[in-house]
Structure formats: structure tokens, C-alpha cells
Scaffold this motif. Sequence first.
Motif, PDB file in Angstrom:
ATOM      1  N   LEU A 157      -6.408  -3.149   4.377  1.00 17.39           N
ATOM      2  CA  LEU A 157      -6.432  -2.618   3.024  1.00 17.39           C
ATOM      3  C   LEU A 157      -7.685  -1.781   2.933  1.00 17.39           C
ATOM      4  CD1 LEU A 157      -4.655  -5.226   1.044  1.00 17.39           C
ATOM      5  CD2 LEU A 157      -3.499  -3.043   1.657  1.00 17.39           C
TER       6      LEU A 157
ATOM      7  N   SER B 256       0.767  -1.276  -0.086  1.00 17.61           N
ATOM      8  CA  SER B 256      -0.025   0.026   0.079  1.00 17.61           C
ATOM      9  C   SER B 256       1.004   1.229   0.031  1.00 17.61           C
ATOM     10  CB  SER B 256      -0.729   0.068   1.211  1.00 17.61           C
ATOM     11  OG  SER B 256      -0.206   0.177   2.469  1.00 17.61           O
TER      12      SER B 256
ATOM     13  N   GLY C 196      -8.026   1.109   4.968  1.00 16.16           N
ATOM     14  CA  GLY C 196      -7.439   1.972   4.457  1.00 16.16           C
ATOM     15  C   GLY C 196      -7.777   2.859   3.358  1.00 16.16           C
ATOM     16  N   VAL C 197      -8.586   2.270   2.567  1.00 18.68           N
ATOM     17  CA  VAL C 197      -9.608   2.858   1.648  1.00 18.68           C
ATOM     18  C   VAL C 197     -10.668   3.740   1.960  1.00 18.68           C
ATOM     19  CG1 VAL C 197     -10.907   2.359  -0.442  1.00 18.68           C
ATOM     20  CG2 VAL C 197      -8.775   1.179  -0.358  1.00 18.68           C
TER      21      VAL C 197
ATOM     22  N   ALA D 227      -2.596  -5.905  -6.263  1.00 21.36           N
ATOM     23  CA  ALA D 227      -2.394  -6.000  -4.879  1.00 21.36           C
ATOM     24  C   ALA D 227      -3.654  -6.756  -4.302  1.00 21.36           C
ATOM     25  CB  ALA D 227      -2.434  -4.630  -4.085  1.00 21.36           C
TER      26      ALA D 227
ATOM     27  N   SER E  47       1.390   2.673   2.472  1.00 23.00           N
ATOM     28  CA  SER E  47       0.592   3.364   3.519  1.00 23.00           C
ATOM     29  C   SER E  47       1.229   2.825   4.935  1.00 23.00           C
ATOM     30  CB  SER E  47      -0.897   3.238   3.406  1.00 23.00           C
ATOM     31  OG  SER E  47      -1.455   3.884   4.423  1.00 23.00           O
TER      32      SER E  47
ATOM     33  N   VAL F 105      -1.834   1.682   7.022  1.00 19.84           N
ATOM     34  CA  VAL F 105      -2.417   0.374   6.307  1.00 19.84           C
ATOM     35  C   VAL F 105      -1.621  -0.540   6.949  1.00 19.84           C
ATOM     36  CG1 VAL F 105      -2.425  -1.401   4.478  1.00 19.84           C
ATOM     37  CG2 VAL F 105      -3.573   0.936   4.298  1.00 19.84           C
TER      38      VAL F 105
ATOM     39  N   PRO G 248      -0.849   1.767  -5.666  1.00 16.96           N
ATOM     40  CA  PRO G 248      -1.070   1.294  -3.994  1.00 16.96           C
ATOM     41  C   PRO G 248      -2.483   1.037  -4.043  1.00 16.96           C
ATOM     42  CG  PRO G 248      -0.907   3.773  -4.396  1.00 16.96           C
ATOM     43  CD  PRO G 248      -0.460   3.213  -5.650  1.00 16.96           C
ATOM     44  N   ILE G 249      -2.723   0.147  -3.030  1.00 13.22           N
ATOM     45  CA  ILE G 249      -4.029  -0.395  -2.903  1.00 13.22           C
ATOM     46  C   ILE G 249      -4.915   0.919  -2.822  1.00 13.22           C
ATOM     47  CG2 ILE G 249      -4.266  -0.591  -0.429  1.00 13.22           C
ATOM     48  CD1 ILE G 249      -5.763  -3.134  -3.126  1.00 13.22           C
ATOM     49  N   ALA G 250      -4.650   2.041  -2.271  1.00 14.60           N
ATOM     50  CA  ALA G 250      -5.766   3.219  -2.153  1.00 14.60           C
ATOM     51  C   ALA G 250      -6.238   3.626  -3.213  1.00 14.60           C
ATOM     52  CB  ALA G 250      -4.926   4.257  -1.151  1.00 14.60           C
TER      53      ALA G 250
END
Length: 505
Positions: free
Chosen positions: A445, A127, A448-449, A403, A129, A132, A395-397
Motif C-alpha cells: 500500500l 486499494s 502504491g502511494v 483501509a 489497484s 498494489v 482507495p488507499i491511494a
Amino acid sequence: MPVSLRRRPRVFAAVGVFAVLAVAAVLRFWALGRPGTLVFDELYYVRDAITQLAHGYPTTWPDDDPAMAVRFTDEPSFAVHPPLGKWIIALGVALFGDASGWGWRSAVALTGVATVGLTMRLGWRISRSVGVALFAGLFLAIDGVHVVLSRVGLLDGILTFFVVLGALFMWRDHEWVSDRSRLTRGGLPVLWARPWLIAAAAAFGCAAAVKWSGLYPLAALLLLTAARDATVRFSVACEARRRLGLTADLSAQQHANYARATGTALLQALATGLLAIPIAVAVYVANWFGWIFTSGGWGRDSGWLTGLWQYHVDMFAWHSTLSAPHPYQAHPLTWPLGLRPTAMYFEALDSGLVQSITPIPNALITWGGVAALVVLTWWVLRALRTPTTLVRYRPIAARGAYAAAFVVVCYLSGWLPWVLTFSRSAVFQFYAVVLTPFSALALALVVGVICKRRGSHEETSGRRMAVALFVATAIIFAALFFPVWSGMPIPEGFWRWHLWIPSWG
């Protein structure tokens, strides 16, 4: 920007990592010697570890006394699992002796804390992040299944460490290949020098040397890697086509680019297998060093290579015919929700208190992780409409689909093979400990989103407040359930309060 301001996020990140590891260590090492006798399958693995430390291979004990009052003999024992996990248990015995649970549980607890650290590292690599990463580590640190399997001298917590280590190396290989694909303007050549893939193969070789089920994630991630490598090459070919344009004169060159991508994708899949599989096999065999370099082990009366092959034939036969029923057997379909935890220890004390060691799940973490995996699966299925987006390094965001696919495949690799090959009754809920890091990652994850999703100030604050409430409640659950995870003497009524589902009893 002043240097002090640039360093501040790093300081916060370091403090956060230390705090999560401290929580993990407290939950795994606090009163680790309780109870002072062997619990559940420690009866096999701890005694194998002690005798393996003494002889280089497991030997027999004259009885099944959990207190180990009568010592072992020199007669070899038929151990039905590879030796590495028992060597790691033996490290704690070598340091602290076998007179208390600290001796045979400390090394497992240390691998449990290390797994939390690796999960944070993998979360950050996926991520980029810090939030995360910290969420992933915290969710695993307070996961009831992982806490318990880090506090008992069984093999599954050690297996989980090596699986996460291998997954981390596999993700680094993805980054390594992605970097080279971005630097390549023509076709991406067949890559042989892949250090992270070799490291991953060695880690999964160690996982298989703890339990054969460590081969499942290796196979699944090799297939995912081959698919990713092929998609990268077709993505490069598509990019070349866009640069060339769409005129008819360039049609032949475009077809040549696709043909070249197909050929190199097939060759790369072969090269990946030739790199990874021999390394994993060599590392696996090397972990039998104690049996190989001694002469008294089970089946060691012939040449070591022939004897080792026959030993594995016998182990496979034992596992494939194991069908004795057990009161805590659990069908693999029930594992994700933790519907039938394995009671590893229970004793009613004279004072009216009881002691229990049961991996009852932290419901918010376990069930929330399953919900998050469903969300990640949806992201992957949606991205399959344009497959090249699966390998874009995001990134997963930003909803990087690869991912999400990586985490889902890691989770399924530890669960789906058991579902598809379920043929014996003696399988248990605690096998699912290998799923817990990836469930925690999925949940982190998605959280985080949720925290980073754009919206009005009120909407953002509301989402973050909901996340904070969720995390705080999960921590409270961990504190309330820790007594039944750790064998703490508690009133029987308080123990029964934890049995929210009848099958938890």
C-alpha cells in the motif's frame, strides 16, 4: 474506446497474478520432499495427522524417531492443538502417502500459495489497484518466514491461510455496510442479514480449529467492526444535520438523530456479536467431528460434550504451564524484525556441505513492512482528528484511513496479544508467520502511494525507479536465501554468509 484496449488491462492483470502465483508455487513446492525425515515440530503434527487419518483421532507412537520407522499404536494420544490443521496435513498424506516429505508437506504448501492469492485479492479490494495487489502478493511470495512455514508440516502456515480468508471476508462486510450507508438518507437500521460477516466468523472458527490463537484476529476485527459501524451511523447523522441546516428550530431533531445513532450503534454491536460468535463456535466444534463420532479418542470415555469440555480444560492447563526453556525461544517483541528465527533443521553432510531449514527473513520485505506499518499508523492517527473520514470509502491511494486501520489492526491482532500475555518461555519466531500477509499488504500500500503520488515527470520517474530497484533487490535476496529456507546442500561458508545478525545463527 475499442474493446481490445479495454481488455488489455485485464489481460495484464491476469498475467501478473499468474506470474506471482507461479513464483509462490516454485518457492514452496521445489524439492518439497527434502529432507525425507520429520523436522522440528513435524514430529508432533505430522504423526498426529497420520494417526488421525487412520483412526479419526490422534494415537501414540512408540518412539520419537523422525524417520517414523516404527508405526503408531491404537492407544489415544493427548494432542494439545485442535484437529483441523492436522486434517489438512492428512489430505496430502492421503494423496501421496507418508513415505516422503511430499506427503505431509504438500497440503501446507498449497495453503501457502493460496494465501498469496488471498493476499492479492485483499490488496485489490482495499486499494482497487492491480499494482498494489500484485506487489502485496509478490512481497508475501518471497517472504522468508512465509516460504519456510509453507514448506514444513506445521500448523502455523495453515492458520495464516484462514486468518487472511477471514480478514478478506471482514473487508467485504465493510464494503457491504458502506454501500447501504450511502443508500440510506435517514438513520442506518440495525443490520442482521450480513452474509460476509457470517462467512468471516466461519473462517475464523476454522482458524481457531487450527490453533487457538486464531481467536485473536476475530476478537480484534469484531471490535474494529463495532467501532466502524458506530462511526458510520454518526456519519449518517452528521450528513442529515448538514441537510437540515443549523437553525435553532431543528436543534431537537438533530439531538434526536444523534440519540438514535447511539442506540442503533449499541444494538448493532450486540447484533454483530450475536451473529459472529455463535457461528465461529459452531464451526470450531464441528471440526472435532473425528473425535466426536468415534469412541477411542483421548478423554472420550464420557459423553462427547462433557468430554470435549474437559479436553479443553486439560489443553488450556498444558499451554498455561508450558515453561521448558528452548534454545530458539524468541520474545514476541523481537518478532516483527525477525531477530531470532527458529532453526528447524540442520545437518552437516560428509561431503563438507550443510543443509539448513531456517526462516531467516527477507530483510527488505520484513523490515520494510514494519516501516510501512508505522506509516499506515501515522495516517490513522492523523485521520482521528476527523473520525468520519475513517469510514469514507476511498482507495488507499487517496489515503483512505479505514483501509490503513484495517491492515494495522490485522497485524497487531496476531502480535500484540502475545506481547501482552507473554508468560512462558516456549514461544518462537515462526508464530509471526501470521503477521507476514499484513506486513506485505502494508508495504504494498505504501509503495502504491509512492508510485501514484503526483509530482513532476522527473520526480515520478525517480520514485518509480527507486521502487523498481527495491523490488528487484528483494527478489535477489529471495534467490540468495532460498537455499537456507529449503534445506539445499550448500557449502558451510555460504551458509555462514547468510547469518547477518549473530542471533540468526
